[in-house]
Design an enzyme around this catalytic site. Structure first.
Site, short mmCIF file in Angstrom:
data_model
loop_
_atom_site.label_atom_id
_atom_site.label_comp_id
_atom_site.label_asym_id
_atom_site.label_seq_id
_atom_site.Cartn_x
_atom_site.Cartn_y
_atom_site.Cartn_z
N SER A 429 0.69 -1.09 0.14
CA SER A 429 0.01 -0.06 -0.08
C SER A 429 1.21 1.25 0.16
CB SER A 429 -0.81 0.01 1.28
OG SER A 429 -2.06 -0.82 1.10
N HIS A 450 -2.70 -3.84 -6.46
CA HIS A 450 -3.00 -3.41 -5.05
C HIS A 450 -4.82 -3.66 -4.90
CE1 HIS A 450 -3.86 -0.04 -2.03
NE2 HIS A 450 -3.07 -1.04 -1.58
N GLU A 462 -6.12 -1.59 -8.03
CA GLU A 462 -5.23 -0.52 -8.69
C GLU A 462 -3.99 -1.44 -9.34
OE1 GLU A 462 -5.88 3.42 -6.35
OE2 GLU A 462 -4.38 2.03 -5.40
N ASN A 500 -6.12 5.67 -1.59
CA ASN A 500 -5.46 6.01 -0.65
C ASN A 500 -4.94 7.41 -0.19
OD1 ASN A 500 -6.25 3.46 0.45
ND2 ASN A 500 -4.10 2.61 0.28
P1 NAI Z 1 -1.17 -9.24 7.68
O1 NAI Z 1 -0.16 -8.89 8.70
O2 NAI Z 1 -2.43 -9.51 8.41
O3 NAI Z 1 -0.43 -10.54 6.99
C1 NAI Z 1 0.74 -10.56 6.53
C2 NAI Z 1 0.95 -12.06 6.56
O4 NAI Z 1 2.25 -12.27 5.70
C3 NAI Z 1 1.32 -12.88 7.96
O5 NAI Z 1 0.31 -13.97 8.01
C4 NAI Z 1 2.79 -13.28 7.87
O6 NAI Z 1 2.96 -14.38 8.68
C5 NAI Z 1 2.94 -13.30 6.46
N1 NAI Z 1 4.45 -13.10 6.29
C6 NAI Z 1 5.36 -12.23 6.67
N2 NAI Z 1 6.57 -12.33 6.18
C7 NAI Z 1 6.68 -13.54 5.31
C8 NAI Z 1 7.45 -14.23 4.45
N3 NAI Z 1 8.60 -13.80 4.54
N4 NAI Z 1 6.97 -15.33 3.87
C9 NAI Z 1 5.56 -15.63 3.89
N5 NAI Z 1 4.92 -14.93 4.75
C10 NAI Z 1 5.30 -13.94 5.46
O7 NAI Z 1 -1.04 -8.15 6.64
P2 NAI Z 1 -1.99 -7.54 5.68
O8 NAI Z 1 -2.83 -6.41 6.20
O9 NAI Z 1 -2.83 -8.80 4.78
O10 NAI Z 1 -1.12 -6.80 4.64
C11 NAI Z 1 -0.22 -7.42 3.53
C12 NAI Z 1 0.10 -6.37 2.69
O11 NAI Z 1 -0.92 -6.04 1.82
C13 NAI Z 1 0.85 -5.22 2.89
O12 NAI Z 1 2.09 -4.95 1.98
C14 NAI Z 1 -0.30 -4.09 3.01
O13 NAI Z 1 0.35 -3.01 2.95
C15 NAI Z 1 -0.98 -4.56 1.78
N6 NAI Z 1 -2.44 -4.35 1.96
C16 NAI Z 1 -3.17 -3.97 3.41
C17 NAI Z 1 -4.46 -3.55 3.21
C18 NAI Z 1 -5.17 -3.85 4.33
O14 NAI Z 1 -6.13 -3.20 4.46
N7 NAI Z 1 -4.78 -4.45 5.58
C19 NAI Z 1 -5.07 -3.01 1.89
C20 NAI Z 1 -4.08 -3.13 0.73
C21 NAI Z 1 -3.12 -3.47 0.91
#
Ligand code: NAI
Length: 657
Positions: A429, A450, A462, A500
């Site tokens: 993001s 995205h 996006e 955003n």
């Molecule tokens: P989250 O914290 O819920 O999930 C991240 C997951 O990635 C965790 O399960 C973690 O164990 C795993 N992880 C971390 N390092 C890893 C690795 N090296 N190999 C495999 N798995 C790994 O995070 P979330 O909210 O799902 O966000 C993920 C991405 O999506 C970020 O880049 C965020 O900026 C983006 N994003 C988030 C949004 C939101 O509303 N939460 C909206 C749009 C994009």
């Protein structure tokens, strides 16, 4: 040849006369009419097509066939409805009414023919495409996922004026009919059979025979159950008032007059669009002249434009590998599996994957009612701790937490293992693509895809083209986004992309207004009055206040002073809906709200102004290619009041920033 297969004799006379229809008679004397609009891949009712149909019906009546079967000559589906381009081009209310008149008269003529008529529907039957089947005596639906019935007119701010409001309630009863007409939602072949919209739902191999038998046997038409007859008779006013109350929960009459017009037209005029006097809420003339109608048709066209972006490449994925099974990754993987793709889902451990797999089960069961199809979707979703799927995947999507170093290492490793032509995508993001690609051998291979939270509900995605990203890769990514039935928007790699970036200052401003002492309830009410589906405070609670704070920091810079109300809530561990409390307290997932204070025009203006100003800035900086695309992105990505046609359009029409 199968013994039951009809033997056709083409009607040369009629086939020479008509461009968009073909007629052949089988040995039983049934006329098979195939609609095949020339010069188009999809069947729609343009003026010319409708005029041909009217004339063809006269010709058929003169020929006295034993029956008639109407089907489509297109692979894409049955009939998509009216030609929206023609409706858009209608220069005056009189022109728009002429379109309604043509369809109404033609379908009434079809409904009055003395021989049995059957619509054989394979693929979508939308709007006028459904109404023409209602004018037939019987309907056979081919039981395939692509077969869908809907009356989406309400979403364009108009009503099913080609007989839909009259015939659908008679066929399926008022409750099912109003539900379909007021929501625009679609039903598949089986549901259509259950509610009585079609006489049979059959597999493709027997479809022609089923249509033939129906026309030959011409069974008596079923009567509605007593309850439905009561609802269409003595209880009509009660039913209409209940429907009005339901609609009022979602749409104000001054913003969205069409659903109210539909109810009124059914209740008082039995669905005849030419019966209401001028000035009646059911009047087609009033509806056609209303700015909402023009704006909703504009939104439809914008949606088509986003869809077209996905057609610039023939890329089609079979296997998607998702890394990171958190809030986003888990849902992205499930959505892909539901759309027929094989998905491998990777996280750091089996324990980390387990909650995502559990959520996937819940989502699939909720979304796919057929238990075999649901099972197939879940079978396609494969937990993959070792990340073996990277080697086979056509698309790799990274959705791990927002940490630059870890993402850099991850992409260097992914690049070494992935297929040469695979799309390598990040869901980041706030990080720059160029930074994430820093340790890749070929940074041109990285693109941003995205998604928005919640992934299953949000239409927009996006597609981020970094400075180095290969242009074909961005086009392939857009095609992939269409493959999973989302709307791609091409955006430049700049902080916050489009959505955003615009939401940031809007929310920050709302938080400052809370700091000034304005109640969150009042602000949310003001935004709803403007036409937002949800106010900024409820939105922040839904997104998560921790995520809002992080996004705010990323956009405004770490030194900017965060709003006091946000700091206070975060310190108290109140993260919004997900923790049970944020600005509001949540009970069973619903906010408990207090009284809203008075909403003045000035308050609405102050609340919306930063949103509009930021949208203008984003367009000026070329984040998207033009103002229309900004409107499309902000309508489908933030729910910006569709009846206003988008923020840039609103400004262009004299709305104030
Ligand atoms: P989250 O914290 O819920 O999930 C991240 C997951 O990635 C965790 O399960 C973690 O164990 C795993 N992880 C971390 N390092 C890893 C690795 N090296 N190999 C495999 N798995 C790994 O995070 P979330 O909210 O799902 O966000 C993920 C991405 O999506 C970020 O880049 C965020 O900026 C983006 N994003 C988030 C949004 C939101 O509303 N939460 C909206 C749009 C994009």
């Amino acid at each position: 040849m199968h013994p039951a297969e009809p033997v056709f004799q083409a009607d040369e006379g009629l086939n020479a006369k008509y461009r968009h229809f073909r007629v052949a008679t089988d040995r039983d004397g049934l006329a098979w009419v195939t609609m095949d609009r020339q010069g188009a891949s999809t069947n729609t009712f343009s003026r010319e097509v409708m005029e041909e149909l009217a004339s063809l019906v006269d010709d058929l009546v003169a020929r006295k066939p034993r029956g008639m079967i109407l089907r489509s000559g297109k692979d894409s589906g049955f009939i998509a409805g009216a030609d929206v381009e023609e409706f858009k081009a209608a220069a005056s209310v009189a022109d728009a009414l002429a379109i309604v008149r043509r369809g109404w008269d033609t379908f009434n003529k079809l409904a009055a023919v003395p021989f049995p008529t059957v619509a054989l529907v394979r693929g979508f039957a939308m709007g006028g495409g459904l109404e023409v089947t209602l004018a037939c005596r019987y309907r056979i639906a081919v039981d395939e996922p692509a077969t869908r019935f809907a009356l989406p007119e309400v979403m364009l701010g108009i009503l099913p004026g080609w007989g839909g409001v009259m015939r659908l309630p008679r066929l399926v009863g008022p409750s099912a009919a109003l539900d379909l007409m007021l929501t625009g939602k679609s039903v598949d072949a089986r549901k259509a059979k259950r509610i009585g919209l079609v006489d049979a739902a059959v597999p493709p191999r027997v479809m022609e025979n089923a249509a033939r038998m129906m026309a030959l046997e011409a069974p008596p038409q079923k009567k509605l159950p007593l309850k439905e007859r009561m609802m269409a008779g003595p209880l009509k006013a009660v039913v209409a008032n209940m429907a009005r109350k339901q609609v009022a929960k979602r749409a104000r009459p001054e913003h969205y007059p069409a659903p109210y017009a539909i109810i009124e037209l059914w209740q008082k005029y039995d669905g005849d669009p030419f019966a209401p006097p001028a000035g009646s809420p059911a009047s087609m003339a009033t509806l056609a002249a209303h700015p909402t109608t023009r704006n909703l048709i504009r939104v439809f066209a914008l949606q088509e434009r986003l869809k077209a972006l996905g057609k610039e490449s023939g890329f089609a994925a079979k296997h998607v590998h998702v890394i990171g099974a958190g809030v986003m990754g888990g849902d992205i993987a499930t959505v892909c599996a539901m759309r027929g793709l094989t998905v491998t889902l990777q996280d750091q451990s089996a324990e980390k994957l387990a909650p995502a797999m559990k959520r996937a089960h819940e989502l699939v069961r909720k979304r796919i009612k057929d238990k075999y199809r649901a099972r197939d979707a879940l079978d396609r979703l494969i937990p993959d701790v070792a990340g073996e799927g990277v080697r086979r995947a056509d698309v790799v999507i990274e959705a791990i937490f927002e940490n630059l170093e870890v993402k850099q290492d991850l992409f260097a490793a992914v690049e070494a293992r992935a297929k040469p032509g695979a799309i390598l995508a990040t869901n980041t993001s706030s990080l720059k693509l160029a930074d994430i690609a820093a340790r890749m051998k070929d940074p041109a291979r990285l693109v941003g895809i995205h998604f928005f939270n919640p992934v299953p509900q949000m239409m927009l995605v996006e597609v981020v083209k970094g400075e180095a990203t290969r242009p074909e890769l961005a086009r392939d990514a857009a095609a992939f986004v269409r493959q999973i039935d989302k709307l791609p928007l091409a955006v430049k790699d700049a902080p916050g992309f489009l959505v955003n970036r615009v939401l940031g200052p809007y929310l920050a401003n709302a938080f400052r207004m809370v700091d000034e002492g304005i109640a969150p309830e009042t602000l949310d009410r003001a935004a709803e009055q403007f036409g937002m589906p949800m106010g900024p405070i409820a939105l922040a609670d839904t997104v998560g206040l921790d995520i809002c704070a992080a996004a705010g920091k990323a956009l405004a810079g770490a030194d900017a002073k965060p709003p006091a109300c946000l700091v206070r809530l975060l310190e108290a561990g109140k993260l919004g809906k997900k923790s049970g409390e944020g600005f509001y307290r949540y009970e069973k997932g619903k906010p408990v709200k207090g009284q809203a204070g008075p909403v003045t025009e000035d308050l609405v203006r102050r609340l919306i102004a930063p949103y509009l100003a930021e949208a203008q800035k984003a367009v000026a900086e070329g984040i998207v290619a033009d103002a229309d695309l900004a409107d499309a992105g902000l309508i489908f990505g933030t729910g910006f009041a569709p009846f206003r046609g988008g923020p840039m359009h609103y400004l262009a029409e004299g709305g104030k920033a």
